[in-house]
Structure formats: structure tokens, C-alpha cells
Write a protein that holds these residues in place. Sequence first.
Motif, mmCIF file in Angstrom:
data_model
loop_
_atom_site.group_PDB
_atom_site.id
_atom_site.type_symbol
_atom_site.label_atom_id
_atom_site.label_comp_id
_atom_site.label_asym_id
_atom_site.label_seq_id
_atom_site.Cartn_x
_atom_site.Cartn_y
_atom_site.Cartn_z
ATOM 1 N N UNK A 1 37.497 43.550 45.275
ATOM 2 C CA UNK A 1 37.758 42.590 46.349
ATOM 3 C C UNK A 1 38.923 41.699 45.916
ATOM 4 N N UNK A 2 39.473 40.946 46.876
ATOM 5 C CA UNK A 2 40.588 40.058 46.529
ATOM 6 C C UNK A 2 40.148 39.001 45.515
ATOM 7 N N UNK A 3 38.960 38.428 45.723
ATOM 8 C CA UNK A 3 38.462 37.451 44.756
ATOM 9 C C UNK A 3 38.170 38.108 43.414
ATOM 10 N N UNK A 4 37.634 39.328 43.475
ATOM 11 C CA UNK A 4 37.315 40.049 42.246
ATOM 12 C C UNK A 4 38.562 40.382 41.446
ATOM 13 N N UNK A 5 39.650 40.715 42.148
ATOM 14 C CA UNK A 5 40.899 41.010 41.439
ATOM 15 C C UNK A 5 41.456 39.757 40.768
ATOM 16 N N UNK A 6 41.447 38.640 41.511
ATOM 17 C CA UNK A 6 41.934 37.387 40.936
ATOM 18 C C UNK A 6 41.156 37.044 39.672
ATOM 19 N N UNK A 7 39.858 37.163 39.781
ATOM 20 C CA UNK A 7 38.985 36.854 38.645
ATOM 21 C C UNK A 7 39.245 37.801 37.465
ATOM 22 N N UNK A 8 39.407 39.087 37.778
ATOM 23 C CA UNK A 8 39.638 40.068 36.705
ATOM 24 C C UNK A 8 40.947 39.781 35.969
ATOM 25 N N UNK A 9 41.941 39.321 36.709
ATOM 26 C CA UNK A 9 43.226 38.987 36.075
ATOM 27 C C UNK A 9 43.094 37.696 35.265
ATOM 28 N N UNK B 1 37.535 33.370 43.886
ATOM 29 C CA UNK B 1 36.966 33.789 42.604
ATOM 30 C C UNK B 1 35.504 33.387 42.517
ATOM 31 N N UNK B 2 34.683 34.330 42.088
ATOM 32 C CA UNK B 2 33.253 34.080 41.998
ATOM 33 C C UNK B 2 32.944 32.930 41.039
ATOM 34 N N UNK C 1 31.871 41.647 42.484
ATOM 35 C CA UNK C 1 32.681 40.475 42.125
ATOM 36 C C UNK C 1 32.494 40.083 40.670
ATOM 37 N N UNK C 2 31.340 40.387 40.106
ATOM 38 C CA UNK C 2 31.065 39.967 38.737
ATOM 39 C C UNK C 2 31.485 41.009 37.706
ATOM 40 N N UNK C 3 32.198 42.040 38.164
ATOM 41 C CA UNK C 3 32.692 43.039 37.227
ATOM 42 C C UNK C 3 31.734 44.197 37.001
#
Lengths: 495, 495
Positions: free
Chosen positions: A126-134, A338-339, A482-484
Amino acid sequence: MGKSVYNNVEAHKDITPRLELQQKSPKLMTLEEAIRHSGLKDGMTISFHHHFRGGDKVVNMVVDKLAEMGFKDLHLAASSLQDVHEPLIEHIRNGVITEISTSGLRGELAKEISHGLMEKPVVFRSHGGRGEAIASGEMHINVAFLGASSSDPLGNACGYSRSENAKSICGSLGYALPDAHYADKVVILTDDLVPYPNTPNSISEHDVDYVVEVESVGDSSKIASGAIRDTKNPRDILLAQQAAKVIVNSGYFKNGFSIQTGSGGASLAAVKYIRQSMIDQDIKASFALGGITAHMVKMHEEGLIERLIDVQSFDKVAAESLKNDPKHKEVSACEYASMHEQGAATHYLDIVILSALEVDVNFNVNVLVGSDGIIRGAIGGHPDTAEDSALSIIVCPLLRGRIPCVVNEVTTLITPGRTVDVVVTEYGIAVNPARPEIAERLKAAGLKIVTLEELRDRALSVIGNPAPLPFGDKVVGVVMNRDGSVMDVIKNIVE
Amino acid sequence: MGKSVYNNVEAHKDITPRLELQQKSPKLMTLEEAIRHSGLKDGMTISFHHHFRGGDKVVNMVVDKLAEMGFKDLHLAASSLQDVHEPLIEHIRNGVITEISTSGLRGELAKEISHGLMEKPVVFRSHGGRGEAIASGEMHINVAFLGASSSDPLGNACGYSRSENAKSICGSLGYALPDAHYADKVVILTDDLVPYPNTPNSISEHDVDYVVEVESVGDSSKIASGAIRDTKNPRDILLAQQAAKVIVNSGYFKNGFSIQTGSGGASLAAVKYIRQSMIDQDIKASFALGGITAHMVKMHEEGLIERLIDVQSFDKVAAESLKNDPKHKEVSACEYASMHEQGAATHYLDIVILSALEVDVNFNVNVLVGSDGIIRGAIGGHPDTAEDSALSIIVCPLLRGRIPCVVNEVTTLITPGRTVDVVVTEYGIAVNPARPEIAERLKAAGLKIVTLEELRDRALSVIGNPAPLPFGDKVVGVVMNRDGSVMDVIKNIVE
């Protein structure tokens, strides 16, 4: 060392007037030079944003150049990919790209991948998941290639332009901001090189290593294409009107509420149909989030929506507003959804209206894989906003042609049913049993409440029981939570 | 893990309307709670900004609380310190603060330190040098305590406010931005807690850990105090007018030029006196940098200055303009003047006008230590802008009372003579021999060119040869160069 070393005056500075000096900016170079300077090596991760949507020209331009320069085995981490990225098929076949991370896939590229084109599965976030992963370092970007509608020779860049002769406008660069911030090296590509300082700007020179002037970074006429066109479809309009009634009667339609509309004609249009109720009941929204559209800009300018929070501009009106209006704020994917970011906008979102390819009887939603098993969509902010909002509303027709949209079990799980509150169809509205208070309010307002089982049965009665999809055993896609953690996997389709 | 775990719908969300939910923001807490949560320990580094200048209330409030909580041996890293920070003397005596980094010191605190109050020397850095030291990790901040004129409960904060009842406005938070960005933990203190989203904003919730509501963060009436008051002093006005003539005839007064005026009445006023020449010659500046003043805002609004780049707002007019005008851009200390940041604004600055406590015959400048050997100033952006600009102009009277300002050797070296191009006094203009072309242009314009030796001799003829200063052997201050090397040291004064 004391001051004695300064006892002699000596010739000391570059005395060139600074407007001329800008042309000698050490960051200005060709794409090939920027790639060489960046230290990119085989096996590394390159990244891109999708703010030009179907009009993007950067991904193909850069990957063509990387192929020409002989790079192999690259991981392409885009915020999303579109029909226009069909040329990647060849680069995958030739081993230039061997790994992809994205929010979505469409067109021929998606079809090929669904049939097993790649050895490694595509990772969908997801968009939030990508931001968080980065931000967390889980997805490390070596070199980000970021298209910008304007930049100065130092790298102050944005998705709009002050030039008369601006070529390619996309508005918010929200999905590019984590890349700009966390990538080892950042290359700005622009077709509108303006004098320093390019302000207002969204990407700072602080984060930029190289600036490359190119013929065109994108076709602005296509930013409002595909899933974010303003709908004229009568069924979409009906769904939008029903969703508006749900909003107005949900208990969350109060002064200071906040709202987001996801892509898809019916969801985007819903905001239009709450306008009159806002005026009649003297209710103002504190902010609209998104995916900002011309409708939202209009209501903001009318004073109905105090602030716009823009991670992606869905049309040129929104892009123009972002440039000129301090209350129209660009946010990064992290600040959006981001989560683990306590202050991300989605956590303070009252209402979201989202579309779906499929909803199942447990309120689970699929927005990524078609009922034929072929990838044809994008996760976007769907699971992020559904989970974080106080009230998530899915708008979805019962059938699309002969394809049922309310089903027994979604083909691919994107958004878990426990985060979905209301499903609006043209045959009635289903409310998650966990939200009985919502069902009561909607009933009291005279809306027709049904169960998803009734809707499923109605769809089945029209088109009959569909044959099981011919999936193979190869995993072609992995859907990340979202949490990876892994949410679901997508198998290859065989036929 | 597959989607089967989602086959049961369950109670799932906080259904509180989000306007109410904000009041439960996990970041909202008392100062003491924030300190405890931050993990601050004895010996660590805490940081502060000085945007409220003489009106700052945050440093004293926080250090009082830290003392009360029993902390010892802290390193206080402020962007600058003022008269108002006199209470730090007690905290230094009691061992709460044992190390200080700052751009400047004034008042009683400065006097005590000049006399040897601290065991460790105070480390003085320029504004650009501090930004660079933070960004490079050379100066690591454990907890930043940043006063904000407004913040929402999530930490989106800025130096202005949309509230009617805003209490303390300081404008740009430029010197706080590296702290917000690079500190391990960031505490926002604010006296104006507004609903989310507090946009436009300058510090993002992304960087903020705790939000503390306090009675007052600063006295806005004092942001335009001291060295940045609008001058009515006739000698300052004369110096400003002479500086304006230097600018207009320097060869850099061309369409698209850029300008900065440093603190000090004469330097700030200089921009007023080039206005008519800009109109007459149809010359527009591409940007003014600073240190933004009401004069610059007025000329920007008249169309004479296209853009304002604001690392610090020098008055309320500037602060208000920053809030409302997208072409008035806030920048961080790094974006302003970092030596190693190729795109920092100072590198693209044509002209800077700066003041001085002392200039010596080698064009070296002192802005930090008085001719009595007592610290009474601040480095600010002086060496950064002098070095990076194409033309640096120092405005300086020959004498201040009985104190000579043109001397044989500066008491403390802040800005090396090789970076200083022109010195303007009321008795003539001295041009660095390295810039003969400038001297020629000024002579051609009928300006009186003198040597610094002549000026020095003139000063000496009035006040006689000054006695050497009674310096001791203890190093009380170290002046850092922009590149992290030592520029000069300050010894204790004995009397």
C-alpha cells in the motif's frame, strides 16, 4: 591554528554573478553521467514515483538507458506502475529488471506478470506501507529517479511550475518524498529548468545529488486518466449519491469532520453529493485528504473544506491549487498513511469512500486482481485508510457486465473485512455487524439495509456459479500487510 | 499467513470522531513526562533555537525543569543565546549545564563566561556551520526542545499561527529545522495548540515525538529587538546610504541579482536605499535572503524582489508574510548556508551587507568579542555569507564612542579578510586589493576610496593607542570554522 594564516589578503572567490553561476551547478549533468556518478551497480534498487500516472515518461526513459549501459538484475521499486510501462516486459526478459515492488500493475505488463513472466514475485505494498518500508529501512533505495515538473539547477524541485512554458504538471510529489529523503542518491529529471530558487518547492536541494534536464517527464493530460476520471456513468453517479446519504446519516457528519475519496468514479464523485448537505446544515470539514480533485478544491475555495492534504493530485486544478494556496498542503506517503507514524493523516480521518473490484461476504476487499485472475489494479491507500478511518465506505456495483463484484471469497485479499464498515451497492447497503450503531442510523434515515449474503446470492442468480479460476502453482505476487507481514499471495494464471 | 484469518468480522476500530480523538494524541504530555519519555541522561546534548531572540522563554523553562529533575552535566546546544538567558549562570554553577555550543552570547551570561565561569570552553559556530555539524553528525543532539508558535496535537508545528488568539509569533523556524530533523527525540513546546492539520507548517509530525502545551514560548514583541531593530541612528543611515551606493555601482546590480542584509541597523537599512535605483533602472532581484525584514517584504510585494528565502524572520511583518505567501520560503540552516551543501542559498548570493564590531587592516572581521575582551555578539551567518557571496560589504563606523572599530588586528577572528570585499565607513570606503575591479567601479562613481590603514590611523589619532587587553590563560571560547577546524580561541578576561 590561529588567525595569523589570514594576515595576507589573496584572490579568493568566484566572482561570477550568481545568476550565471547557476549554469555551472555541479549537479547539472546528463542522465548517463548521473547514473555513473550515482555508483549504481547490478543488483541494486532503483525507485520511481507514479504522479504522472498513465502519462509517465521517466520509468521507460531511465530503464532504457540502464539497459543500454549494460546494467542487470535491478530491483525496480515504483510507487505504482501503469499501462504505459509495457516496455518493461522486454527489460525483464533481458534480465535488466529482475525484481519489482509497486502498489499496482495494469495492462500488458500486468498480464505477462500474471502469467509468470518473472522469477521473483512482485511485491505489492500500500502507499502507507511503502512509505513505512522506506523510512524503516526495510526497503533500501540506492538511486531514486524522480521526475519533476520544475527544478532549479541545485535540485529544488516540485510537481508544478512558475514558468509560462511549463510542460508537465503533476501537482503533489507525495509518493516521491520518502524516496527523495531516504535514498542513497537522488536524481531529479525535469523538463522545466528554472532559475534558483525554485520556490515554492517540495523536494529540497538538501536531498538532491544530480539534476538532469530532459525533453519531457510526463504527459499532464493523463494525470486524470483511468481510475480517476470524473465519472459520467449513471450507475457510478447513483452509487456516489447513495454513499453521500450514508455519510450524511452516519453520525460522523459533524462540524470539523474529515474525508477522503479513493480512486474510482463513484468514490471520487461522492464528495460532490454531500456539498448541499454541508451548506444546509452549516457543517464544515476540517480537511479533505487524498487524492485531491477539482471538486475538493472548489469546496475548499467555497469555505466548506478548511484544508486540503494532498499526497497525490488527481487533476490539473488540484495541481494548480497546490502551487498557490498555503492551506493546500503536500504531504509525503509517510505523513499520509504510515502505520507506525502516530501523526499520519489517515489516523485522523473520519470518513473514507473507496471502490472495489470484489467484496466478499466477510467484507474483505480486493482491488488488485481481476475476477479472471489477472492483475489489473493497485492497492493504493485502500487498506491504510480503511483501517485508520472511523468509517470506511466501499462503493461497488453488484455486477460489472457478467462479472460479479459481491462474491463468496475475494480472489485476492487486499483490505481485511474487519476494517470495512459499509458496502454500498445499487441494490442496497450492507453494514459490518461490528458497527450496529451505523446500521441503526442508516435504517432510521430510510436507507435500504441488506446483507452481503443477499447481494452475493442476487449476483449468483443472474450469472450463475462461476467456474474456479485456473491458477497455477507459481507465486507471481506477494501482497504485504502494512506492518510488513504477508497478507496474501497471487498465483500465476494458466490459460 | 493467508486471508483465512480474516474470515470473522470482529470489533475493530476506535470509532471516536477524529476531532475528539486528537485530544488523546499519544504525543501530548507535560514537559516532565516528555523529558522522561525522551530517555535523556546526564552528559547528553539538548538543543534549542533562538527565533524568539530576546523574548525566548523556552531555554530557561526547560533548563529549570531539568535542574529540578536532577539532571547534571548536560551539553546545551543552542542556535544562539541572548541577555534573557542570564539564569543559565546558576545552572552552570550547579553543574546542570557543563558545556555550551552557540552562535553568540550576550549580557551577564556572556560576561561571566568571559571571566571564566565554565570549565569547558564555549564552542561558537556560524549558523551554516551549526547546520552542517548537525547534518554530518559531528554534533549529535539527543533531545531537541523546540518552541513553536503553533502546533497540532500530532506535532505539525511552525513559527506562525492561524489562530485569532495566537500568542507568540516568530516566523521562520529555520535554525530549528536541522534539530527537528536529526535529533534523536524532538519535543515541541507550544502556547497555541490548534486542531490537526496545522498547515501550512514547517516542522512535520514525522519528526516530532512529544508535544507540550505551555503558557508562553516567547515574547513576540522582542523578536525585532537588539541588533535587528529598524535604525533611526543618523550615522547608521549614512552608512546604509553609502553601502547602497556601493551596491548600485559594484557591477552586481543587475536584473536577477540576489541580496542579503545581516543584523545591525546600517546593514538592515541598506536595502531601503537601493529601492529607488531598482525602480529607476528597472532592475529586479531574484531573491532576498536572510534575516527577512518588513522592508524586504514590502519590496517583494511591490514586485522588486521576486522571492524571499527566510531562515529567520526579523520582525512580525516578515513572520506574517511567511504564513501567507508561497513565494516567501522558509529554509533550514543547512539550506541557507551549509558549506558542503552545493545548493545552499549562500552559494548563489550576489551581495551581502554585514556589520562588524571590529575590522582590521587585513579585512578580518570580529563580530563576537567586544574591544574590552568581553563576549557581546554572535557569529550568525557572517563568515558563511562573506565567503559564499560574490560581493561582501561590511558597514562599520570608525569609532563607537571612544572605541575604535577599524583596528590593527581584530580581538577575535570571525570572518577572514580574504572573504571580505568592501568596508564602508563614514570616512571612506576600503576595497580589498584582491578586488581591483570593484575599486575602479566605485571610484568611477565618485565614491571616496581609502585604505584600512588610513582609517586605522585616523581612529588612533582620535583616541590614542589602546592598552593591551588583560587576557588570562584560560580558553573560554573556541570559534569554529565552517569546515569544523578551529578559527580562533577566546581567552578569559582578567580585571
